[in-house]
Scaffold this active site. Sequence first.
Site, PDB file in Angstrom:
ATOM      1  N   ASP A  50       0.785  -1.248   0.000  1.00 54.06           N
ATOM      2  CA  ASP A  50       0.000   0.000   0.000  1.00 54.06           C
ATOM      3  C   ASP A  50       0.818   1.301   0.000  1.00 54.06           C
ATOM      4  O   ASP A  50       1.804   1.414   0.725  1.00 54.06           O
ATOM      5  CB  ASP A  50      -0.854   0.096   1.279  1.00 54.06           C
ATOM      6  CG  ASP A  50      -1.579  -1.172   1.620  1.00 54.06           C
ATOM      7  OD1 ASP A  50      -1.504  -2.146   0.869  1.00 54.06           O
ATOM      8  OD2 ASP A  50      -2.235  -1.175   2.680  1.00 54.06           O
ATOM      9  N   GLU A 234     -10.509  -2.363   4.316  1.00 57.39           N
ATOM     10  CA  GLU A 234      -9.174  -1.855   4.634  1.00 57.39           C
ATOM     11  C   GLU A 234      -9.013  -0.440   4.064  1.00 57.39           C
ATOM     12  O   GLU A 234      -9.775  -0.023   3.198  1.00 57.39           O
ATOM     13  CB  GLU A 234      -8.094  -2.756   4.014  1.00 57.39           C
ATOM     14  CG  GLU A 234      -8.178  -4.214   4.455  1.00 57.39           C
ATOM     15  CD  GLU A 234      -7.024  -5.085   3.940  1.00 57.39           C
ATOM     16  OE1 GLU A 234      -6.430  -5.787   4.765  1.00 57.39           O
ATOM     17  OE2 GLU A 234      -6.726  -5.073   2.739  1.00 57.39           O
TER      18      GLU A 234
HETATM   19  C1  FRU Z   1      -3.888  -3.630   2.725  1.00 59.44           C
HETATM   20  C2  FRU Z   1      -3.259  -4.084   4.032  1.00 59.44           C
HETATM   21  C3  FRU Z   1      -3.607  -3.089   5.140  1.00 59.44           C
HETATM   22  C4  FRU Z   1      -2.483  -3.302   6.112  1.00 59.44           C
HETATM   23  C5  FRU Z   1      -1.316  -3.531   5.187  1.00 59.44           C
HETATM   24  C6  FRU Z   1      -0.271  -4.462   5.745  1.00 59.44           C
HETATM   25  O1  FRU Z   1      -3.250  -4.133   1.606  1.00 59.44           O
HETATM   26  O2  FRU Z   1      -3.679  -5.392   4.363  1.00 59.44           O
HETATM   27  O3  FRU Z   1      -4.881  -3.282   5.693  1.00 59.44           O
HETATM   28  O4  FRU Z   1      -2.284  -2.198   6.950  1.00 59.44           O
HETATM   29  O5  FRU Z   1      -1.846  -4.068   3.993  1.00 59.44           O
HETATM   30  O6  FRU Z   1       0.842  -4.497   4.916  1.00 59.44           O
END
Ligand code: FRU
Length: 527
Positions: A50, A234
């Site tokens: 992300d 998310e």
């Molecule tokens: C989304 C996610 C978020 C988390 C991160 C962990 O892709 O699962 O929810 O904070 O990636 O790398």
Amino acid sequence: MRLTRLILAASILGLWSCNQNQPAPTPVPTSAEPHRPAFHFSPPEKWMNDPNGMVYYEGEYHLFYQYYPDSTVWGPMHWGHAVSKDLVRWEHLPIALYPDSLGLIFSGSAVVDRNNTSGFGQNGQPPLVAIFTHHNMLAEKQGKLPWQYQSIAYSNNKGRTWTKYAGNPVMPNPHPAFRDFRDPKVVWDAGSKQWVMALAVGDHIQLWGAPNLKNWSHLSNFGKTWGAHGGVWECPDLFPITLEGTQEQRWVLLKSLNPGGPNGGSGTQYFVGNFDGRQFVPDPDFLPSIAPEGSGRAVWLDYGRDNYAGVTWSDVPAADGRRLFIGWMSNWDYAQVVPTETWRSAMTLPRVLTLRKTPAGPRLFSEPVKELETLRGKKTTLAAQTIEGALELPDLSPQPLELMLEIEPTPGATFAIELSNSKGETYRIGYEAAKRQFFSDRTRSGKTTFSEAFARNVHTAPRMTDQGQIKLHLFFDRASAELFADNGATAMTEVFFPNEDYSKIRLVASGGQVKLVKGEAFELSLR
Ligand code: FRU
């Protein structure tokens, strides 16, 4: 968050502390590696997911990202860091945040604390404050909730170094605790004069408020009965935006969903409504035909398989006024096995989001930022003509290329832009008039067998507008295609991995004629 990722990371726990003194990663020449994008942001090496902490400050756009510097698969998360003056040319900086005794550094946001509400400012200068999730892997491994809570860090030197707040976590996970309690995105709400945090909590979004980025109180919940629920929610983002052509301010709540996206796996949906300082309520004209209770329908930001966890930049100057977005150009269905050797994944192109009235209600339009025009080299103009069968474009090489077409297909026609190489591998993206839908077909695009989920079927996106003529704005960059159709009403972002770069491009009409009303192309390069 997938269990497999957590198990994998649990097995490599303990490695994270050795990275503390690692120098900034060295950029790799873009063309040296197969599939390395020419003008999309990608990490110099190793694993990225992300985008995080996007904030504009003193002439620089900051882009942090979920980063694991020891491997090309997901592992203990750090925040990688890069800055850009134009959203196109990025300078890689040293890792900004390392895991610590409270946990790994999961996704989050960053803001300029202009009034020094946090007290972290120095010498009259506002601090940059990052708000992120600490994920305690040991607690998770032992099955001891809670394992996710929110923490903050600040910088007094334009984001070059960061200090974690001694009072972390600033927002413990309430009791009884939530498994998923993460990805804080913070905005200053001038109306209620407080910081407002949107937080992803499994199947809903929670809003929290704070005067100072430290003392958070719960405001409200949204979403249990709204939108798609095929997976975990998310990476939310709550922001105000003006409805184009009016003085009306609306609020948009973006959030990512995995799995359950429009073409499978990861996807990003949004809601348009109002926020009164406490609660987010979707507007009646956003989903007019659906009662709030039991609504399973979703409105998607992007119908491609490869735009996930995207959020918008904080603190873009009012004089600029744009709502700037970037997403992770991958999908958890296969992100960890895509065939790149030294690094994994890239970000989407930076985009401007605008809110416009449509017959279906207010909708977000996505368009590439104008700064991308600085990549333009040789221009080719295509003659207006009627296409029957295939029109070769021998003067154009699709890697990389920007293409703008205006077409009028006959009712039964399918129109495709087809990229191919000498190995006979093809990628097709286009429009099917009979179904009123755009499509992206990577089923014969090259390397596809690394994941059964990658090229299972052709991906589609409904046309959102009723205008006759179809406008297609496309960007191809070695391993990706981004389509912004009808001025951004429909976006599709897809990656692919040909065994040799595509070198040929054709426009193909089947099932009927397609009138090419206008066509322009630009070779692109990062100068
Ligand atoms: C989304 C996610 C978020 C988390 C991160 C962990 O892709 O699962 O929810 O904070 O990636 O790398």
